[in-house]
Design an enzyme around this catalytic site. Sequence first.
Site, short mmCIF file in Angstrom:
data_model
loop_
_atom_site.label_atom_id
_atom_site.label_comp_id
_atom_site.label_asym_id
_atom_site.label_seq_id
_atom_site.Cartn_x
_atom_site.Cartn_y
_atom_site.Cartn_z
N HIS A 73 1.29 11.73 9.44
CA HIS A 73 0.88 11.32 8.35
C HIS A 73 0.62 12.13 7.15
O HIS A 73 -0.30 12.11 6.28
CB HIS A 73 -0.65 10.43 8.44
CG HIS A 73 -0.68 9.21 9.59
ND1 HIS A 73 -0.23 8.35 9.31
CD2 HIS A 73 -0.92 9.51 10.97
CE1 HIS A 73 -0.56 7.37 10.29
NE2 HIS A 73 -0.65 8.18 11.19
N ASN A 150 -2.28 1.39 11.29
CA ASN A 150 -0.88 1.53 10.70
C ASN A 150 -0.87 -0.02 10.15
O ASN A 150 -1.48 -0.92 10.35
CB ASN A 150 -0.06 1.81 11.75
CG ASN A 150 0.14 3.15 12.41
OD1 ASN A 150 -0.42 3.73 11.55
ND2 ASN A 150 0.47 3.52 13.47
N TYR A 361 -7.82 13.15 16.60
CA TYR A 361 -8.11 12.98 15.27
C TYR A 361 -9.10 13.95 14.57
O TYR A 361 -8.76 14.68 13.70
CB TYR A 361 -8.34 11.51 14.95
CG TYR A 361 -6.92 10.71 14.46
CD1 TYR A 361 -6.79 9.93 13.20
CD2 TYR A 361 -5.98 10.31 15.66
CE1 TYR A 361 -5.59 9.19 13.25
CE2 TYR A 361 -4.89 9.57 15.39
CZ TYR A 361 -4.71 8.89 14.25
OH TYR A 361 -3.66 8.50 14.12
#
Length: 547
Positions: A73, A150, A361
């Site tokens: 990303h 997504n 994350y």
Amino acid sequence: MNENKNNGSATSGNGQNGSENKRMLTTRQGHPVTDNQNIRTVGNRGPATMENYHFLEKMSHFDRERVPERVVHARGAGAHGVFQAYGTVGDDPVEKYTRAKVFKKGKETPVFVRFSTVGHPSGSPETLRDPRGFAVKFYTEDGNWDLVGNNLKIFFIRDAMKFPDLIHSQKPDPVTNIQSAERIFDFFSGTPEATHMVTFLYSPWGIPANYRQMQGSGVNTYKWVNADGEAVLVKYHWEPVKQGIRNLTQKEAQAIQAKNFNHATQDLYEAIERGDFPEWELNVQIMSDDEHPELDFDPLDDTKLWPREQFPWHPVGKMTLNRNPVDYFNEVELSAFGTGVLVDGLDFSDDKMLQGRTFSYSDTQRYRVGANYLQLPINAPKKQVATNQRGGRMAFKTDFAEGQNIHVNYEPSILGGLEEAPKAGKDHTPRYEANLVRQHIDRTNHFGQAGETYRNFEDWERDELIMNLGNDLAKCDKRIQDKMLEYFTQADEDYGRRVRESIDRATQELMKMKHDKIAGTDGPEGNITGEEGVQEAQEKSHPSKPY
């Protein structure tokens, strides 16, 4: 003669010899890895346990592979906006399912959204074939909630153990620094559950026209919890009702790239500047929290869609993006999201990918931005923060509460330190009774939904899918071709037959290029060759005098 020069193999410098397999996978401690497919879980459906040493070493190293750009990303655009809740789920009040205040009727919550491409670097064209990230930060009255997903509603893998391998296969070759279709499909050929996602990615759905006109999805399965501690499984879907959905073919994307490789960022920015604010309606699918033996797949498998006819979409709110960032770096690049960032009334399911992402994350953000990344304005909650966390790089304030004894940075304390908050409802306490194992789920059904998706495509979408797959697979080792054709045929006989014909066509075209002395076959995903660009740069360029 050193054969490694010809086959791309690496030589070992560790002095090992004897009968030990030199290609045996190990951890950084040298421990042999006997299972690189499954994290250790309570029963084969989860949840995961924290003593997954191999997984933790593998994932934490993966999170630190790039500085300071995001590993995935990296290329992104963002905007501010507001989310307004409807307060209902179908004919029911939302409180029947969740006590999360963000969904109460009429509640308005400020949001920040970051759109992105997934596998390519920060300066890459926005026309490349790739899933698109769709991450929303809700600044709720109970603190931040991040809904990280997504544009496509499924994923390539169902176990987080495989995530670093997936991304490594999609990234450029570590020797040539060129993305390779053979490397990509080498991984997919050993990952049959990826067939469904490959079907979407190589169709026009793999190249959204822009960020405004694409769907979004949480991809993973979460839970909603009500005031009584009762939970249901939930999936999230963002629908661009006002703008509609638009996708591109490979040739259309390449033509756009020749004119503007920032087109999606520009499109989003200019739409908001002229007052054409994009909107998405948030829909949820709800399912009881059990194994659902009536389904031919496991509902926690994120390579699968929940059928809408059985689990309908219920609109629960609308998001409008109405303000552009004033500083791209401070707001878009420093924005940091995590799947573990939930508020009261929202909870985790036992989805193995979700649990792996929840570690990865936030670990990535602490490494990439720093331990105090949540003090940055774009990431900070819009409510009082009071913690006992101190120090670390770039700490520019302390999370004191009014009246707190500043000498006390621990809890419990009778000397005026911070105190625990009262509970907003009963705890959700699921019960587990299973052996601790490393196993895949029982109902894999790798190809059923891939076939359904293929048959549901419009004719032009199927034609584009077949052409793109043939163009890439023609560049691959025949063993990889055969395995992928086996998968496509199991999904749908017509699907497999047409891909085989497409490979034959593309192979003939590549042979002609070789005859015409256009060598090499690597190029953008879905494009038969990138060497045309290399050749044209040589032949069509103009000689210049030195100065």
